[in-house]
Design an enzyme around this catalytic site. Structure first.
Site, mmCIF file in Angstrom:
data_model
loop_
_atom_site.group_PDB
_atom_site.id
_atom_site.type_symbol
_atom_site.label_atom_id
_atom_site.label_comp_id
_atom_site.label_asym_id
_atom_site.label_seq_id
_atom_site.Cartn_x
_atom_site.Cartn_y
_atom_site.Cartn_z
ATOM 1 N N GLY A 32 0.849 -1.198 0.000
ATOM 2 C CA GLY A 32 0.000 0.000 0.000
ATOM 3 C C GLY A 32 0.879 1.240 0.000
ATOM 4 O O GLY A 32 2.088 1.165 -0.276
ATOM 5 N N ALA A 65 -8.999 4.320 -1.184
ATOM 6 C CA ALA A 65 -9.169 5.641 -0.559
ATOM 7 C C ALA A 65 -9.830 6.589 -1.548
ATOM 8 O O ALA A 65 -9.511 6.592 -2.732
ATOM 9 C CB ALA A 65 -7.817 6.183 -0.111
ATOM 10 N N GLY A 67 -11.503 10.205 -0.560
ATOM 11 C CA GLY A 67 -11.557 11.644 -0.296
ATOM 12 C C GLY A 67 -10.299 12.381 -0.655
ATOM 13 O O GLY A 67 -10.333 13.407 -1.331
ATOM 14 N N GLU A 132 -12.851 18.781 4.639
ATOM 15 C CA GLU A 132 -13.473 17.632 5.301
ATOM 16 C C GLU A 132 -13.618 17.914 6.785
ATOM 17 O O GLU A 132 -12.988 18.837 7.318
ATOM 18 C CB GLU A 132 -12.638 16.365 5.073
ATOM 19 C CG GLU A 132 -12.693 15.879 3.634
ATOM 20 C CD GLU A 132 -11.986 14.547 3.409
ATOM 21 O OE1 GLU A 132 -12.413 13.809 2.524
ATOM 22 O OE2 GLU A 132 -11.006 14.252 4.109
ATOM 23 N N HIS A 248 -16.359 4.931 10.374
ATOM 24 C CA HIS A 248 -16.727 5.968 9.412
ATOM 25 C C HIS A 248 -18.237 6.132 9.461
ATOM 26 O O HIS A 248 -18.973 5.148 9.419
ATOM 27 C CB HIS A 248 -16.285 5.580 8.000
ATOM 28 C CG HIS A 248 -16.285 6.751 7.071
ATOM 29 N ND1 HIS A 248 -17.446 7.318 6.607
ATOM 30 C CD2 HIS A 248 -15.275 7.483 6.555
ATOM 31 C CE1 HIS A 248 -17.142 8.351 5.832
ATOM 32 N NE2 HIS A 248 -15.827 8.470 5.784
ATOM 33 N N ARG A 294 -15.541 12.580 13.156
ATOM 34 C CA ARG A 294 -16.203 11.331 12.767
ATOM 35 C C ARG A 294 -16.862 10.597 13.925
ATOM 36 O O ARG A 294 -17.940 10.025 13.769
ATOM 37 C CB ARG A 294 -15.178 10.393 12.127
ATOM 38 C CG ARG A 294 -14.798 10.850 10.766
ATOM 39 C CD ARG A 294 -13.784 9.938 10.147
ATOM 40 N NE ARG A 294 -13.557 10.404 8.789
ATOM 41 C CZ ARG A 294 -12.670 9.891 7.969
ATOM 42 N NH1 ARG A 294 -11.915 8.891 8.362
ATOM 43 N NH2 ARG A 294 -12.527 10.362 6.761
ATOM 44 N N HIS A 355 -13.606 1.459 10.111
ATOM 45 C CA HIS A 355 -12.912 2.085 8.986
ATOM 46 C C HIS A 355 -11.397 2.065 9.115
ATOM 47 O O HIS A 355 -10.695 1.713 8.175
ATOM 48 C CB HIS A 355 -13.399 3.532 8.898
ATOM 49 C CG HIS A 355 -12.901 4.282 7.718
ATOM 50 N ND1 HIS A 355 -13.071 3.836 6.423
ATOM 51 C CD2 HIS A 355 -12.244 5.474 7.624
ATOM 52 C CE1 HIS A 355 -12.542 4.718 5.585
ATOM 53 N NE2 HIS A 355 -12.024 5.701 6.283
ATOM 54 N N GLU A 379 -0.838 2.123 8.402
ATOM 55 C CA GLU A 379 -1.883 1.763 9.359
ATOM 56 C C GLU A 379 -1.412 0.662 10.315
ATOM 57 O O GLU A 379 -1.961 0.497 11.403
ATOM 58 C CB GLU A 379 -3.151 1.341 8.597
ATOM 59 C CG GLU A 379 -4.396 1.413 9.442
ATOM 60 C CD GLU A 379 -5.686 1.245 8.651
ATOM 61 O OE1 GLU A 379 -5.726 1.591 7.449
ATOM 62 O OE2 GLU A 379 -6.671 0.766 9.253
ATOM 63 N N ARG A 390 -8.705 9.956 14.267
ATOM 64 C CA ARG A 390 -7.921 10.367 13.099
ATOM 65 C C ARG A 390 -8.627 11.479 12.333
ATOM 66 O O ARG A 390 -9.811 11.376 12.006
ATOM 67 C CB ARG A 390 -7.726 9.169 12.173
ATOM 68 C CG ARG A 390 -6.999 9.502 10.888
ATOM 69 C CD ARG A 390 -6.799 8.263 10.054
ATOM 70 N NE ARG A 390 -8.032 7.805 9.465
ATOM 71 C CZ ARG A 390 -8.380 7.984 8.185
ATOM 72 N NH1 ARG A 390 -7.583 8.638 7.364
ATOM 73 N NH2 ARG A 390 -9.513 7.508 7.717
HETATM 74 C C1 LIG Z 1 -12.893 2.871 1.586
HETATM 75 C C2 LIG Z 1 -11.754 3.619 2.225
HETATM 76 C C3 LIG Z 1 -11.544 4.959 1.921
HETATM 77 C C4 LIG Z 1 -10.491 5.661 2.503
HETATM 78 N N1 LIG Z 1 -10.283 6.963 2.153
HETATM 79 C C5 LIG Z 1 -9.204 7.619 2.657
HETATM 80 C C6 LIG Z 1 -8.901 8.948 2.231
HETATM 81 O O1 LIG Z 1 -9.588 9.523 1.392
HETATM 82 N N2 LIG Z 1 -7.804 9.549 2.774
HETATM 83 C C7 LIG Z 1 -6.999 8.947 3.701
HETATM 84 O O2 LIG Z 1 -6.018 9.545 4.155
HETATM 85 N N3 LIG Z 1 -7.268 7.680 4.101
HETATM 86 C C8 LIG Z 1 -8.330 7.004 3.596
HETATM 87 N N4 LIG Z 1 -8.578 5.716 4.003
HETATM 88 C C9 LIG Z 1 -7.608 5.048 4.878
HETATM 89 C C10 LIG Z 1 -6.372 4.699 4.059
HETATM 90 O O3 LIG Z 1 -6.758 4.294 2.764
HETATM 91 C C11 LIG Z 1 -5.553 3.583 4.692
HETATM 92 O O4 LIG Z 1 -5.376 3.819 6.057
HETATM 93 C C12 LIG Z 1 -4.186 3.505 4.033
HETATM 94 O O5 LIG Z 1 -4.331 3.382 2.641
HETATM 95 C C13 LIG Z 1 -3.395 2.333 4.588
HETATM 96 O O6 LIG Z 1 -2.224 2.219 3.839
HETATM 97 P P1 LIG Z 1 -1.140 1.130 4.235
HETATM 98 O O7 LIG Z 1 -0.036 1.239 3.246
HETATM 99 O O8 LIG Z 1 -0.797 1.254 5.660
HETATM 100 O O9 LIG Z 1 -1.890 -0.273 4.079
HETATM 101 P P2 LIG Z 1 -2.715 -0.912 2.874
HETATM 102 O O10 LIG Z 1 -2.976 0.027 1.785
HETATM 103 O O11 LIG Z 1 -3.855 -1.588 3.512
HETATM 104 O O12 LIG Z 1 -1.732 -2.024 2.331
HETATM 105 C C14 LIG Z 1 -1.458 -3.168 3.107
HETATM 106 C C15 LIG Z 1 -0.551 -4.071 2.315
HETATM 107 O O13 LIG Z 1 -0.112 -5.130 3.158
HETATM 108 C C16 LIG Z 1 -0.254 -6.353 2.489
HETATM 109 N N5 LIG Z 1 -0.477 -7.415 3.474
HETATM 110 C C17 LIG Z 1 -1.374 -7.447 4.491
HETATM 111 N N6 LIG Z 1 -1.260 -8.624 5.151
HETATM 112 C C18 LIG Z 1 -0.278 -9.327 4.541
HETATM 113 C C19 LIG Z 1 0.287 -10.618 4.739
HETATM 114 N N7 LIG Z 1 -0.127 -11.443 5.707
HETATM 115 N N8 LIG Z 1 1.268 -11.019 3.907
HETATM 116 C C20 LIG Z 1 1.715 -10.220 2.895
HETATM 117 N N9 LIG Z 1 1.205 -8.997 2.665
HETATM 118 C C21 LIG Z 1 0.226 -8.559 3.476
HETATM 119 C C22 LIG Z 1 -1.439 -6.166 1.565
HETATM 120 O O14 LIG Z 1 -1.360 -7.102 0.525
HETATM 121 C C23 LIG Z 1 -1.218 -4.729 1.113
HETATM 122 O O15 LIG Z 1 -0.303 -4.727 0.048
HETATM 123 C C24 LIG Z 1 -9.636 5.008 3.435
HETATM 124 C C25 LIG Z 1 -9.857 3.673 3.754
HETATM 125 C C26 LIG Z 1 -10.903 2.978 3.160
HETATM 126 C C27 LIG Z 1 -11.123 1.540 3.522
#
Ligand SMILES: Cc1cc2nc3c(=O)[nH]c(=O)nc-3n(C[C@H](O)[C@H](O)[C@H](O)COP(=O)(O)OP(=O)(O)OC[C@H]3O[C@@H](n4cnc5c(N)ncnc54)[C@H](O)[C@@H]3O)c2cc1C
Length: 567
Positions: A32, A65, A67, A132, A248, A294, A355, A379, A390
């Site tokens: 991510g 994501a 917004g 927001e 959310h 929120r 969320h 996250e 948040r």
């Molecule tokens: C519908 C929605 C809308 C959102 N809108 C917003 C927004 O507008 N603005 C904002 O700031 N935030 C928003 N958020 C929150 C935000 O998107 C997330 O908090 C953020 O993208 C998390 O990023 P990350 O890189 O930490 O994890 P993620 O993007 O969740 O990536 C996690 C990665 O870890 C990998 N992984 C997990 N477990 C394993 C495992 N066991 N083995 C190997 N790989 C694994 C997955 O494959 C993935 O590649 C939103 C969330 C949602 C659900």
């Protein structure tokens, strides 16, 4: 007394003498925003980085994501104001130094993304900035209105794929973090084609995202099963604020359909929340009405649903104008139309859903955890940025800023010698207990958490939830599985238990954590509420919670040389 949860160090049987090996300098787990950004940064320091993710790199929560990303991009706004909003919405529990760092570094990280090809919506005066809830200024950058995550993920993935230093291991599931004498030395992974592998790394970055799938109602896609929290926990990492699940307020409520998010930006554009009688109710709950934080909006909705004996409330966007709404929110408009809801004429049924996990693996300002050579970001981590709530659009920002920090720390910590390796094995005795149906357990777990540890919490319900989770744990954590569903189930039960224990411990309401059994509910830190972050740590008898009332950095440092729990 210990139980199945506390006795497991590894989920699977393996022996390093008989398992395939891969060697790397930096292992990033997660593709991510946080993981991708970390890998790109680490690749500035070494030509040997592996990024592992359980599906494809594109398949992350980040991609969903909508917004946008918060960032101070104009002179009309200031980093001080963004920092203050973050601290205030976090109810005073946020860490000032981390907040300052993230909002200060944010604009440069966003500008860098634009250099790497990320597109953002523009207006005549520059970037088109949305507003927001909780923000005192318009500072939300977005793309095609509500496709910001998809564009961010696309640009990061494209950049990643130009760097030959990074090998991407897709469909590669992290089962456990590998430790030798308390130091993280990589991971045990599973790939459908290659089976179990030991990935030995000098520095390991955990960026596995959150755990929204623990709840029946959630905005999170099905990858968000909390694997990283559970693996870090088993490896001896400290987790904090696990009770702080942000709900959310507005997900589309169509019975039987998945809970798609209706972005906060919709309320930012002027949408009203109305009940089943068409009455607008938010002004009677908070001065900022629909743009209140929120947690306030979520609880107000739950309250109104209860009072009106309904299943949902409604977003009313009709006064915004059909064309304007469709231009600003094309994906949400399409989503509504899929269910025969025309936002120009109809009310949009919504209700809250789990969320974002505010808690996570405790890290210091360099993204280090208490386990030597293990870092965390995004996250999966708990940096203290979000406090008890948040601020909207701060999560992608944190992923970009702390992803870069984690990659830089890992790169700067690389030793020139060979990878640390040793004989590591895990032998788990076969269980005599009966098999349970895992999909059934998971459905029940998700309903249990929604009911007993959701938006409103009560000591008796939390205690009941813990008993039930412990019971299921006896039948699920005692087994060894050889597939992803089995490991995910074990992880979800582990994280659910940590969440419930932490929620029971915090007896006062704060931010997203609301205790209905508290006499004088308060929403800001004061003498009567609990000003601490609660840290889950593991000793031989199981999880112990203690208040983190001392310097955050020293808490991380103090246990760098901790003794691992017995196998
Ligand atoms: C519908 C929605 C809308 C959102 N809108 C917003 C927004 O507008 N603005 C904002 O700031 N935030 C928003 N958020 C929150 C935000 O998107 C997330 O908090 C953020 O993208 C998390 O990023 P990350 O890189 O930490 O994890 P993620 O993007 O969740 O990536 C996690 C990665 O870890 C990998 N992984 C997990 N477990 C394993 C495992 N066991 N083995 C190997 N790989 C694994 C997955 O494959 C993935 O590649 C939103 C969330 C949602 C659900």
């Amino acid at each position: 007394m210990g139980n199945a949860f506390d006795q497991r160090r590894y989920l699977t049987n393996f022996d390093s003498a008989r398992t395939g090996h891969v060697l790397t300098d930096v292992l990033v787990i997660g593709g991510g925003v946080a993981g991708a950004r970390a890998a790109i940064e680490a690749a500035r320091h070494t030509d040997n980085v592996i990024l592992m993710c359980k599906r494809t790199v594109e398949d992350s929560v980040t991609r969903h994501a909508q917004g946008g990303i918060a960032g101070v991009m104009t002179d009309a706004d200031s980093v001080e104001s963004h920092a203050e909003d973050t601290f205030r919405v976090g109810c005073g529990l946020g860490r000032r130094e981390i907040i300052d760092r993230v909002v200060r570094d944010g604009p440069a990280r966003i500008a860098e993304m634009v250099d790497w090809g990320m597109r953002l919506d523009r207006s005549a005066d520059g970037y088109a900035l949305g507003r927001e809830g909780g923000h005192s200024a318009s500072r939300i950058l977005h793309f095609e209105g509500d496709a910001t995550g998809r564009e961010l993920s696309r640009a990061l993935t494209a950049k990643l794929r130009t760097l030959t230093a990074i090998r991407v291991f897709e469909s590669c599931f992290l089962i456990d973090l590998l430790t030798v004498e308390g130091r993280c030395v990589g991971a045990v992974s599973y790939h459908p084609k290659y089976g179990h592998q030991l990935v030995w790394s000098k520095q390991t970055i955990l960026a596995t995202g959150g755990c929204g799938r623990l709840f029946r109602e959630t905005t999170n896609p099905d990858i968000a099963t909390g694997d990283g929290y559970a693996a870090a926990w088993r490896a001896g990492a400290r987790l904090a604020d696990m009770e702080m699940m942000q709900f959310h307020p507005t997900t589309l409520y169509v019975a039987g359909a998945s809970r798609a998010l209706i972005s906060e930006a919709v309320r930012g554009e002027g949408a009203y929340l109305v009940d089943r009688h068409g009455e607008r109710f938010m002004p009677s709950y908070h001065a900022d009405a629909e743009l209140a934080p929120r947690d306030v909006v979520s609880r107000a909705i739950v309250n109104r649903i209860r009072e009106t004996r309904s299943n949902c409330v409604y977003l009313d966007v009709r006064h915004i104008g059909g064309e304007r709404f469709a231009a600003r929110f094309p994906r949400i408009t399409r989503l509504c139309r899929d269910f025969q809801i025309d936002p120009a004429r109809d009310l949009i049924p919504v209700r809250p859903a789990a969320h974002y996990m505010i808690g996570g693996v405790v890290t210091d300002g360099d993204a280090r955890t208490n386990v030597p050579d293990l870092l965390a970001c995004g996250e999966a981590a708990c940096t203290g940025l979000h406090g008890a709530n948040r601020l909207a659009s701060n999560s992608l920002l944190e992923g970009l800023v702390f992803g870069a920090i984690a990659g830089a720390t890992a790169g700067a910590s690389l030793s020139s010698g060979p990878n640390a390796r040793g004989r590591v094995s895990s032998v788990i005795p076969a269980s005599q207990r009966t098999e349970l149906d895992l999909p059934d357990i998971l459905n029940s777990l998700r309903s249990l958490l929604w009911r007993n540890a959701g938006i409103e919490r009560h000591a008796a319900h939390l205690s009941e939830a813990r008993e039930i989770i412990d019971f299921w744990g006896q039948y699920v954590l005692d087994k060894t599985f050889d597939d992803v569903l089995g490991w995910e189930s074990q992880n979800m039960l582990t994280v659910a238990r940590l969440l419930v224990i932490a929620a029971a411990q915090r007896s006062h309401s704060l931010g997203v954590h609301y205790r209905s059994d508290e006499l004088n509910a308060s929403t800001v830190v004061s003498d009567t509420t609990d000003p601490h972050h609660w840290v889950n740590e593991r000793d031989e008898s199981g999880p112990v919670l203690r208040p983190m009332d001392r310097d955050w950095h020293s808490i991380v440092e103090e246990t760098r040389n901790h003794i691992l729990p017995k196998k």
